[in-house]
Design an enzyme around this catalytic site. Structure first.
Site, PDB file in Angstrom:
ATOM      1  N   CYS A   1      51.219   7.750  13.896  1.00 30.02           N
ATOM      2  CA  CYS A   1      51.372   9.208  13.945  1.00 30.02           C
ATOM      3  C   CYS A   1      52.804   9.696  14.206  1.00 30.02           C
ATOM      4  CB  CYS A   1      50.375   9.772  14.962  1.00 30.02           C
ATOM      5  SG  CYS A   1      50.013  11.505  14.680  1.00 30.02           S
TER       6      CYS A   1
ATOM      7  N   HIS B   1      44.961   6.901  15.062  1.00 32.01           N
ATOM      8  CA  HIS B   1      44.832   6.462  16.455  1.00 32.01           C
ATOM      9  C   HIS B   1      43.469   5.770  16.531  1.00 32.01           C
ATOM     10  CE1 HIS B   1      48.085   9.239  17.659  1.00 32.01           C
ATOM     11  NE2 HIS B   1      47.518  10.116  16.857  1.00 32.01           N
TER      12      HIS B   1
HETATM   13  N1  GLN Z   1      53.716  15.701  16.887  1.00 33.49           N
HETATM   14  C1  GLN Z   1      53.179  15.158  15.704  1.00 33.49           C
HETATM   15  C2  GLN Z   1      52.250  16.060  14.930  1.00 33.49           C
HETATM   16  O1  GLN Z   1      51.536  16.887  15.511  1.00 33.49           O
HETATM   17  C3  GLN Z   1      52.528  13.834  16.037  1.00 33.49           C
HETATM   18  C4  GLN Z   1      51.239  13.950  16.814  1.00 33.49           C
HETATM   19  C5  GLN Z   1      50.701  12.602  17.242  1.00 33.49           C
HETATM   20  O2  GLN Z   1      51.422  11.626  17.328  1.00 33.49           O
HETATM   21  N2  GLN Z   1      49.424  12.542  17.529  1.00 33.49           N
HETATM   22  O3  GLN Z   1      52.219  15.946  13.725  1.00 33.49           O
END
Ligand code: GLN
Length: 264
Positions: free
Chosen positions: A95, A207
């Site tokens: 992510c 995740h």
């Molecule tokens: N900040 C990033 C987004 O919202 C990554 C979020 C995350 O790693 N879950 O796209």
């Protein structure tokens, strides 16, 4: 045998249980009597530590943490990191991490964050009023040669399960997607691709954490790390994954994909 697992910014980048990827790798090594040492690659770490790892794990992060990380991941640290990935050590990046390995990330608010440019991809957040991409995600691993190696290892099409929660939308340039979305949003909810694969680096929005839900990916990372380190093919002893397989089956049932995925 020994593996050093580099963990990128553990206190800044571990959303939605991504530390589970580190625990999973370490435990699956220990069950096989492979010594696995976790090396935090954080603000306190010397740049040379980045040279001395055999697998790199990077988790998700919120926009604010991503900015802090990128202020630190510069100069010799960035160069050593880049060299290790180019040299072929495996990694799993979730992510917020792949957003930073790409060319840039444009957050919902504030300045564009320049990435390492290791992956030819760009990520933009469409703004605070846009809905986030949230939910369970299922995808077929299609990147070559990863998909072929997994197919040989499993004797069937490799399917990954995970959970996504991101605002950023990622668009790939000249880099292979990791897989094809079966359920969920993946990179941007439009083009049907999920993640990216470069050298031996797995980049994903998944995740879950990813590795305990898909133990075959953990074993691919361990096997690849050993092969790169000891320059000889190594086959891993099989572990009893029956609980993980039952959990996968339960999730496929819940997502009404049990007919598609006959054998988890
Ligand atoms: N900040 C990033 C987004 O919202 C990554 C979020 C995350 O790693 N879950 O796209």
């Amino acid at each position: 045998m020994e593996l050093r697992i580099g963990w990128l910014y553990p206190t800044l980048m571990s959303t939605y249980g991504d530390r589970g990827n580190v625990i999973c790798l370490q435990q699956r090594c220990q069950w096989r009597e492979i010594t696995a040492t976790v090396v935090p690659l954080d603000r306190q770490a010397e740049a040379d530590l980045f040279k001395n790892v055999d697998i790199i794990v990077g988790g998700g992060a919120q926009d604010r943490q991503q900015e802090i990380v990128m202020r630190d991941l510069q100069g010799a640290k960035a160069e050593n990191f880049r060299q290790r990935i180019e040299a072929g050590i495996p990694g799993v990046f979730t992510c917020g991490s792949p957003q930073l390995l790409g060319k840039y990330y444009e957050p919902a608010l504030g300045q564009r964050i320049e990435g390492l440019g290791l992956l030819d991809l760009e990520t933009k957040h469409p703004g605070i009023n846009a809905s986030r991409c949230i939910g369970n995600v299922v995808f077929e691993l299609t990147a070559s040669p990863l998909a072929e190696e997994l197919r040989e290892m499993l004797g069937k099409t490799p399917i990954a399960l995970g959970f996504e929660n991101h605002g950023g939308r990622t668009y790939l340039g000249n880099v292979s997607p990791l897989g094809k979305v079966i359920k969920g949003y993946g990179n941007n909810g439009e083009d049907g691709w999920e993640g990216a694969f470069y050298r031996h680096a797995i980049a994903t929005y998944s995740h879950g954490p990813l590795l305990p839900k898909n133990p075959f990916l953990a074993d691919w990372l361990i096997q690849t790390a050993l092969k790169e380190k000891y320059q000889t093919p190594i086959s891993l002893t099989k572990l009893d994954d029956s609980l993980a397989l039952q959990a996968r089956q339960a999730m496929f049932n819940r997502l009404e994909l049990s007919s598609l995925v006959k054998n988890p």
